[in-house]
Design a protein around this motif. Structure first.
Motif, PDB file in Angstrom:
ATOM      1  N   THR A 124      -3.890  -3.986  -4.737  1.00 16.33           N
ATOM      2  CA  THR A 124      -2.804  -3.589  -5.634  1.00 16.33           C
ATOM      3  C   THR A 124      -3.320  -2.819  -6.848  1.00 16.33           C
ATOM      4  O   THR A 124      -2.623  -1.961  -7.389  1.00 16.33           O
ATOM      5  CB  THR A 124      -2.022  -4.827  -6.103  1.00 16.33           C
ATOM      6  N   LYS A 125      -4.524  -3.113  -7.271  1.00 19.52           N
ATOM      7  CA  LYS A 125      -5.089  -2.416  -8.435  1.00 19.52           C
ATOM      8  C   LYS A 125      -5.248  -0.927  -8.150  1.00 19.52           C
ATOM      9  O   LYS A 125      -5.035  -0.083  -9.019  1.00 19.52           O
ATOM     10  CB  LYS A 125      -6.431  -3.032  -8.806  1.00 19.52           C
ATOM     11  N   LYS A 126      -5.609  -0.595  -6.920  1.00 19.24           N
ATOM     12  CA  LYS A 126      -5.795   0.809  -6.557  1.00 19.24           C
ATOM     13  C   LYS A 126      -4.482   1.577  -6.564  1.00 19.24           C
ATOM     14  O   LYS A 126      -4.488   2.800  -6.700  1.00 19.24           O
ATOM     15  CB  LYS A 126      -6.444   0.900  -5.163  1.00 19.24           C
ATOM     16  N   LYS A 127      -3.356   0.879  -6.429  1.00 20.74           N
ATOM     17  CA  LYS A 127      -2.066   1.555  -6.411  1.00 20.74           C
ATOM     18  C   LYS A 127      -1.622   1.971  -7.797  1.00 20.74           C
ATOM     19  O   LYS A 127      -0.798   2.874  -7.950  1.00 20.74           O
ATOM     20  CB  LYS A 127      -1.001   0.637  -5.794  1.00 20.74           C
ATOM     21  N   GLY A 128      -2.138   1.325  -8.821  1.00 16.41           N
ATOM     22  CA  GLY A 128      -1.742   1.662 -10.181  1.00 16.41           C
ATOM     23  C   GLY A 128      -0.363   1.154 -10.547  1.00 16.41           C
ATOM     24  O   GLY A 128       0.185   1.543 -11.584  1.00 16.41           O
ATOM     25  N   SER A 140     -10.518  -0.912   3.304  1.00 18.05           N
ATOM     26  CA  SER A 140     -11.341  -0.391   2.209  1.00 18.05           C
ATOM     27  C   SER A 140     -12.688   0.064   2.748  1.00 18.05           C
ATOM     28  O   SER A 140     -13.123  -0.333   3.833  1.00 18.05           O
ATOM     29  CB  SER A 140     -11.552  -1.464   1.133  1.00 18.05           C
ATOM     30  N   GLN A 174       2.171  -8.436  -9.653  1.00 14.87           N
ATOM     31  CA  GLN A 174       1.680  -9.769  -9.998  1.00 14.87           C
ATOM     32  C   GLN A 174       1.450 -10.565  -8.718  1.00 14.87           C
ATOM     33  O   GLN A 174       2.261 -10.504  -7.788  1.00 14.87           O
ATOM     34  CB  GLN A 174       2.689 -10.491 -10.888  1.00 14.87           C
ATOM     35  N   LYS A 185       0.817  -1.217   0.000  1.00 10.58           N
ATOM     36  CA  LYS A 185       0.000   0.000   0.000  1.00 10.58           C
ATOM     37  C   LYS A 185       0.852   1.269   0.000  1.00 10.58           C
ATOM     38  O   LYS A 185       0.417   2.306  -0.513  1.00 10.58           O
ATOM     39  CB  LYS A 185      -0.916   0.010   1.239  1.00 10.58           C
ATOM     40  N   ARG A 224      -5.710  -8.478  -5.018  1.00 12.00           N
ATOM     41  CA  ARG A 224      -5.725  -7.839  -6.338  1.00 12.00           C
ATOM     42  C   ARG A 224      -6.487  -6.512  -6.310  1.00 12.00           C
ATOM     43  O   ARG A 224      -6.165  -5.586  -7.058  1.00 12.00           O
ATOM     44  CB  ARG A 224      -6.314  -8.787  -7.373  1.00 12.00           C
ATOM     45  N   SER A 225      -7.477  -6.406  -5.453  1.00 12.75           N
ATOM     46  CA  SER A 225      -8.194  -5.129  -5.316  1.00 12.75           C
ATOM     47  C   SER A 225      -7.292  -4.078  -4.685  1.00 12.75           C
ATOM     48  O   SER A 225      -7.315  -2.910  -5.069  1.00 12.75           O
ATOM     49  CB  SER A 225      -9.449  -5.319  -4.459  1.00 12.75           C
ATOM     50  N   SER A 272       7.745   3.275  -9.291  1.00  9.99           N
ATOM     51  CA  SER A 272       7.501   2.362 -10.411  1.00  9.99           C
ATOM     52  C   SER A 272       8.797   1.741 -10.913  1.00  9.99           C
ATOM     53  O   SER A 272       8.853   1.199 -12.020  1.00  9.99           O
ATOM     54  CB  SER A 272       6.809   3.115 -11.554  1.00  9.99           C
ATOM     55  N   ASP A 301       2.422  -2.127 -11.320  1.00  9.44           N
ATOM     56  CA  ASP A 301       2.405  -3.454 -11.924  1.00  9.44           C
ATOM     57  C   ASP A 301       2.795  -4.488 -10.872  1.00  9.44           C
ATOM     58  O   ASP A 301       3.972  -4.720 -10.631  1.00  9.44           O
ATOM     59  CB  ASP A 301       3.360  -3.494 -13.113  1.00  9.44           C
TER      60      ASP A 301
END
Length: 584
Positions: free
Chosen positions: A123-127, A560, A131, A78, A120-121, A83, A129
């Motif tokens: 990590t998706k919010k972090k934008g 969340s 896996q 989080k 996955r929810s 990047s 990459d």
């Protein structure tokens, strides 16, 4: 003629400026056809060049592998903003579990899906990459920088159950398992409370005990045995479960099973002198008195020596007397121990004699390059001041005069305070505001203009007695994950401009400031809408107001808005309709 003249000029221009050959010149000719001019060089579109640049950048990215999705691992994910890394997460659970509310699941106060959030929810919010691999790591190879994993899927259609992952940086955040202290029968007959599956098994077992005790063929003596619930461990987890169970029985199950409600008994076993011994004495006393009023039998000084399917044997610490007590369900909540994978890894790196992984103050595993450990699987091995005292003095006494001038003293003392946090704790224990007070107290020869080296040694010699291991709590793990992510965010910057304290055994400064745990307080829910709350220092709050503070803090700490809404709705449902006692 015009067309030929145009192409001649274009040819001369491309010969004069070769870089223009990267462009595609498209001209409209009579009849609407298209003609393309090139100078014999391959054409690459802007998109192709961008992709090539991106591919080149990605190939330079360092690979970060995170083992675990608990408090430390998720806190790292989080807070990671850079990047510059390829991040791969490996865990047997594809969700983050809010463990402080696990005892609430055991009695139906909160539903299990309300306190889990898919990784996955998150990590998706972090934008970034990131896996994710749903698998369990069974081996770490630090020499070849690989981790070996095994899928947790029962049905693997591809027929392959194992794979390996390379890493540049490895973050071990695998947590710990319950510590049985090799007590016979615990693994086979007792319940644990470390995962959602554990909480659901306990919930089912409690209902099973009540249903079995309600059968007409059960004698009164057997009914009392079945409805005897034993909790081993007087720490926060054991105390909170005992309180939750008491509320469940008195507020809900007593109405549904009126014929057996008087046969229910709850026993809390603690090997120490008091329950909640990490809390202030006022909280410990209040908890013991409240449990006594609620009918919860608290037995301190009782060490469990054996557990069978129907009885639990305890040994009194003072007399050595061993007695056996029948029970219907037993929860084991006595502490944590290292996981088998971590134990094997510790043997590889020469830490076989330790209880958990040892790291330095920057959370780097001792003896490994590029490996970090955070959370319950590790502990910070803080260096002693007296181990480095000669190097500290050598660094401070730049004039080699045998005394430290005020300027020399102030040039090193801030770094000493940062590098060795036990010194600050020592000052607090002596109720001193500064190091000067400690120097005055250590010698009658104290001078305000210079510091005698022997006086300096004497002043620091007692500080190591204040060294303490960090508690294995969610609060520590979350702060470690956030700290480590911040280090990774500024890795390149701090390589060029180190910001940490002086290297007393080397040259220059450390790259980062060392990790410092900041204690924010702790809760102990005691049932009956009463909670004990302790802040750093001497501030203690006990009662109904602390319960509402507990609600507020825990809701704010959920990861969340989805889980916040679900938990609040679960609490509302419980207030209105009571807890669910269905056995599904």
């Amino acid at each position: 003629m015009w067309g030929a003249s145009f192409y001649e000029r274009a040819s001369r221009l491309f010969q004069q400026y070769p870089s223009l050959s990267k462009l595609l010149v498209v001209a409209t000719v009579s009849g609407g056809s298209l003609a393309a001019f090139h100078e014999g060089r391959p054409f690459h579109s802007r998109t192709a060049y961008a992709e090539a640049a991106q591919s080149e950048g990605e190939s330079k990215k360092k690979k970060v592998v995170v083992l675990g999705t608990g408090w430390a691992g998720v806190s790292f994910l989080k807070n990671l903003k850079s990047s510059s890394y390829d991040v791969e997460v490996v865990s047997p659970h594809n969700y983050f579990l809010f463990t402080p509310l696990l005892p609430s699941i055991t009695c139906g106060t909160v539903e299990p899906r309300s306190i889990v959030e898919p990784i996955r929810s998150i990590t998706k919010k972090k934008g970034l990459d990131v896996q994710f691999r749903e698998a369990a790591c069974y081996k770490i190879d630090p020499q070849n920088k690989k981790v070996y994993c095994r899928t947790t899927q029962d049905n693997n259609s591809c027929g392959k159950n194992e794979f390996s992952v390379d890493y540049d940086y490895l973050i071990i955040a695998m947590g710990a398992k319950s510590n049985t202290f090799n007590t016979p029968g615990v693994e086979e007959h007792a319940h644990f409370l470390k995962a959602v599956e554990d909480a659901l098994k306990i919930r089912k077992s409690v209902i099973d005990c009540f249903e079995r005790a309600s059968l007409p063929c059960i004698s009164e003596e057997e009914r009392k045995k079945i409805l005897h619930f034993v909790v081993v461990g007087g720490g926060p987890a054991g105390v909170e479960f005992a309180a939750e169970l008491h509320d469940f029985v008195s507020e809900d199950l007593a109405k549904l099973y009126p014929s057996v409600k008087d046969d229910v008994s709850i026993t809390l076993l603690e090997a120490g002198d008091h329950i909640l011994n990490m809390f202030d004495r006022r909280i410990t006393k209040f908890a013991e008195e409240k449990f006594s009023r609620d009918g919860i039998d608290v037995k301190t000084g009782s060490q469990v020596v054996k557990v069978t399917a129907k009885e639990i044997s305890t040994k009194e610490r003072t007399t050595g007397h061993v007695s056996s007590t029948p029970y219907g369900m037993c929860l084991w909540a006595t502490g944590i121990g290292a996981r088998p994978e971590i134990i094997e890894f510790m043997k590889q790196i020469g830490q076989a004699n330790r209880r958990v992984l040892a790291t330095d103050e920057w959370l780097r595993v001792e003896g490994c390059d590029g490996v970090y450990a955070v959370g319950d699987c590790a502990t910070v091995n803080q260096r002693r001041i007296m181990e480095d005292i000669s190097h500290i003095i050598s660094k401070a006494d730049t004039g080699k005069s045998g005394t430290l001038s005020l300027e020399e003293f102030h040039g090193v003392i801030d770094d000493v305070m940062e590098r060795y946090p036990q010194l600050e704790l020592h000052l607090k224990s002596k109720q001193m505001s500064s190091i000067h007070d400690l120097l005055k107290n250590s010698s009658e020869k104290y001078s305000s203009t210079e510091v005698d080296i022997e006086t300096f040694k004497s002043a620091l010699s007692q500080a190591d007695s204040q060294m303490k291991n960090l508690p294995a709590t969610a609060q520590v793990a979350a702060q470690q994950g956030a700290y480590l992510a911040n280090c990774f965010n500024r890795m390149e910057e701090c390589e060029k401009y180190p910001e940490g304290p002086l290297r007393f055994r080397g040259e220059g400064r450390h790259r980062f400031h060392p990790f410092r745990y900041k204690h924010l307080g702790m809760f102990a829910p005691l049932g009956g809408e009463q909670t004990a709350f302790q802040l750093p220092g001497d501030w203690v709050s006990i009662g109904y107001s602390s319960q509402w503070l507990w609600y507020s803090v825990y809701v704010s700490k959920l990861v969340s808005w989805r889980t916040r809404v679900l938990v609040v709705s679960d609490w509302g449902r419980r207030f209105i309709f009571g807890r669910d006692s269905s056995r599904i």
